[in-house]
Design a protein around this motif. Sequence first.
Motif, PDB file in Angstrom:
ATOM      1  N   ALA A   1      32.969  30.341  73.411  1.00  0.00           N
ATOM      2  CA  ALA A   1      33.215  31.673  72.848  1.00  0.00           C
ATOM      3  C   ALA A   1      33.693  31.563  71.403  1.00  0.00           C
ATOM      4  CB  ALA A   1      34.248  32.410  73.698  1.00  0.00           C
ATOM      5  N   GLY A   2      34.545  30.580  71.133  1.00  0.00           N
ATOM      6  CA  GLY A   2      35.016  30.386  69.764  1.00  0.00           C
ATOM      7  C   GLY A   2      33.893  30.019  68.820  1.00  0.00           C
ATOM      8  N   LEU A   3      32.987  29.139  69.283  1.00  0.00           N
ATOM      9  CA  LEU A   3      31.853  28.754  68.446  1.00  0.00           C
ATOM     10  C   LEU A   3      30.926  29.942  68.197  1.00  0.00           C
ATOM     11  CD1 LEU A   3      31.014  25.263  69.987  1.00  0.00           C
ATOM     12  CD2 LEU A   3      32.092  25.727  67.771  1.00  0.00           C
ATOM     13  N   LEU A   4      30.743  30.759  69.201  1.00  0.00           N
ATOM     14  CA  LEU A   4      29.910  31.944  69.020  1.00  0.00           C
ATOM     15  C   LEU A   4      30.523  32.906  68.016  1.00  0.00           C
ATOM     16  CD1 LEU A   4      28.813  32.533  72.710  1.00  0.00           C
ATOM     17  CD2 LEU A   4      27.272  32.126  70.779  1.00  0.00           C
ATOM     18  N   ARG A   5      31.849  33.052  68.049  1.00  0.00           N
ATOM     19  CA  ARG A   5      32.494  33.936  67.071  1.00  0.00           C
ATOM     20  C   ARG A   5      32.369  33.374  65.656  1.00  0.00           C
ATOM     21  NH1 ARG A   5      36.334  34.403  71.487  1.00  0.00           N
ATOM     22  NH2 ARG A   5      36.155  36.520  72.379  1.00  0.00           N
ATOM     23  N   LEU A   6      32.483  32.046  65.518  1.00  0.00           N
ATOM     24  CA  LEU A   6      32.277  31.438  64.205  1.00  0.00           C
ATOM     25  C   LEU A   6      30.853  31.688  63.704  1.00  0.00           C
ATOM     26  CD1 LEU A   6      34.081  27.971  64.543  1.00  0.00           C
ATOM     27  CD2 LEU A   6      34.766  29.903  63.100  1.00  0.00           C
ATOM     28  N   HIS A   7      29.895  31.561  64.622  1.00  0.00           N
ATOM     29  CA  HIS A   7      28.510  31.835  64.246  1.00  0.00           C
ATOM     30  C   HIS A   7      28.358  33.291  63.815  1.00  0.00           C
ATOM     31  CE1 HIS A   7      24.122  31.819  64.313  1.00  0.00           C
ATOM     32  NE2 HIS A   7      24.185  32.905  65.066  1.00  0.00           N
ATOM     33  N   ALA A   8      29.025  34.199  64.520  1.00  0.00           N
ATOM     34  CA  ALA A   8      28.937  35.617  64.164  1.00  0.00           C
ATOM     35  C   ALA A   8      29.494  35.851  62.759  1.00  0.00           C
ATOM     36  CB  ALA A   8      29.694  36.467  65.188  1.00  0.00           C
ATOM     37  N   GLU A   9      30.600  35.188  62.434  1.00  0.00           N
ATOM     38  CA  GLU A   9      31.167  35.327  61.085  1.00  0.00           C
ATOM     39  C   GLU A   9      30.185  34.810  60.034  1.00  0.00           C
ATOM     40  OE1 GLU A   9      34.929  33.394  60.987  1.00  0.00           O
ATOM     41  OE2 GLU A   9      35.861  34.742  62.445  1.00  0.00           O
ATOM     42  N   ARG A  10      29.564  33.668  60.304  1.00  0.00           N
ATOM     43  CA  ARG A  10      28.586  33.125  59.362  1.00  0.00           C
ATOM     44  C   ARG A  10      27.419  34.094  59.172  1.00  0.00           C
ATOM     45  NH1 ARG A  10      26.666  28.339  57.108  1.00  0.00           N
ATOM     46  NH2 ARG A  10      28.888  27.973  56.785  1.00  0.00           N
ATOM     47  N   MET A  11      26.934  34.670  60.271  1.00  0.00           N
ATOM     48  CA  MET A  11      25.820  35.597  60.167  1.00  0.00           C
ATOM     49  C   MET A  11      26.208  36.853  59.398  1.00  0.00           C
ATOM     50  SD  MET A  11      23.339  34.016  61.412  1.00  0.00           S
ATOM     51  CE  MET A  11      22.179  35.360  61.329  1.00  0.00           C
ATOM     52  N   GLN A  12      27.464  37.284  59.518  1.00  0.00           N
ATOM     53  CA  GLN A  12      27.924  38.437  58.740  1.00  0.00           C
ATOM     54  C   GLN A  12      27.951  38.101  57.257  1.00  0.00           C
ATOM     55  OE1 GLN A  12      31.623  39.117  60.763  1.00  0.00           O
ATOM     56  NE2 GLN A  12      30.706  40.389  62.359  1.00  0.00           N
ATOM     57  N   VAL A  13      28.374  36.868  56.915  1.00  0.00           N
ATOM     58  CA  VAL A  13      28.346  36.427  55.515  1.00  0.00           C
ATOM     59  C   VAL A  13      26.912  36.418  55.009  1.00  0.00           C
ATOM     60  CG1 VAL A  13      28.711  34.448  53.987  1.00  0.00           C
ATOM     61  CG2 VAL A  13      30.474  35.082  55.639  1.00  0.00           C
ATOM     62  N   LEU A  14      25.992  35.867  55.796  1.00  0.00           N
ATOM     63  CA  LEU A  14      24.590  35.840  55.404  1.00  0.00           C
ATOM     64  C   LEU A  14      24.054  37.248  55.178  1.00  0.00           C
ATOM     65  CD1 LEU A  14      24.798  32.857  56.276  1.00  0.00           C
ATOM     66  CD2 LEU A  14      22.563  33.101  57.346  1.00  0.00           C
TER      67      LEU A  14
END
Length: 453
Positions: free
Chosen positions: A387-400
């Motif tokens: 779940a933590g890794l998925l949230r990190l991915h979500a943050e990266r996608m928001q930056v993108l």
Amino acid sequence: MSMDVAPRLDIDVLLDDPQTRIVVCCGSGGVGKTTTAAALGVRAAERGRKVVVLTIDPARRLAQSMGIDALDNIPRRVDGIGDGNGGELHAMMLDMKRTFDEFVEAHADPERARAILANPFYQSLSAGFAGTQEYMAMEKLGQLRARDEWDLIIVDTPPSRSALDFLDAPKRLGSFLDGKFIKVLMAPAKVGGKAGMKFLNVGVSMMTGTVSKVLGGQLMRDVQTFAAAMDTMFGGFRTRAEATYRLLQAPGTAFLVVAAPERDALREAAYFVERLAADRMPLAGLVLNRVHGSGAEQLSAERALAAAEILTLTGDPADPDDPDDAADPDDALANVAEGSDPAKNDAGAENLADGGFVDPPSGNAQARNPSAADPDVSPTSAERLAAGLLRLHAERMQVLGREQRTHDRFTALHPEVPVAQVAALPGDVHDLAGLRAIGDRLAVPVERTKRAG
């Protein structure tokens, strides 16, 4: 993705073209402009060009990244670049006062040059007058071009909107240092007395900051001596500034606007693009540094956050009487996020009691006890990690997403401007290997797939 797709800036075509003789990198501060100029120099030299990189930015990053102890007003050869293919790389940093001194020495006889260089008013003017740095940058560029030792000159300009003072200041200073200026300075000698001093104060009020550095009763004498010694040279300032300005407008010059995928930086970039067009300066394109990417762009931020929420819920004890704890079809997405295959897991556990597992060496069914194998691992730690890794991915996608929207706004305003996107590096650039990596990324476009969700 945006409906507007900017044409791609092909850096290698630009650098390989023998008609390209000057590349000017301009942009706001903190966007990697100095690094871009150095990386372009390294790449061009390793492709066979004889390059000199001139930095006007007083930062020492350029010398450090090229393995040179310090840069000064003399081009220094960078070792290990272009060996075997005829290319060379030199680097230098503008010394404003030394360049002014060289100008005096080149255009005055030895006796007059000594008088000018020793004059206190000249020393103040050459060290700190507004626009002197930019004028001397133009002068140094003209000197380098006239020497014809290099077939490519790359210029790193000062940060922020002062970068375009590189274009404005020479004209201002050239107008200031012409015949009218001499008349103003020589007038006190003709008027004389207190009236003369009053006239001098009015005439030189434009010299903010500079005149204030020259104190005492020697002021009148220093200024008059300076004007008399420079009398034959003032007309040349404007002429040389105009000649270098025309050189920047020539077809062999290419301006690169450097920016980061951030709102303020791209707003400044748009300003630069519009100003260069107004001055008929040849714009090659936009270099967009530090562009982020992801190897899993198909998984949108929304879906990643939803999967993280599901994983968080599966870590709680299930209530068989609570319909909310029933199997959810979206659990398959969570299983994919964990890297597991639900079908295989069900098939392998069909003859086991709840919570059991098969011991591979013996083949016997045993009770599952994760803490026996690793007392630090709880039954829900894997879910929490995923779940933590998925949230990190979500943050990266928001930056993108933010970067793409910001870039799209620039492209909508200036769809004709070619763009080279440079993928972000994991760390700072501090050596030639890092500059080569930036050069490689300048030449290879950042591929962006259409994001799901």
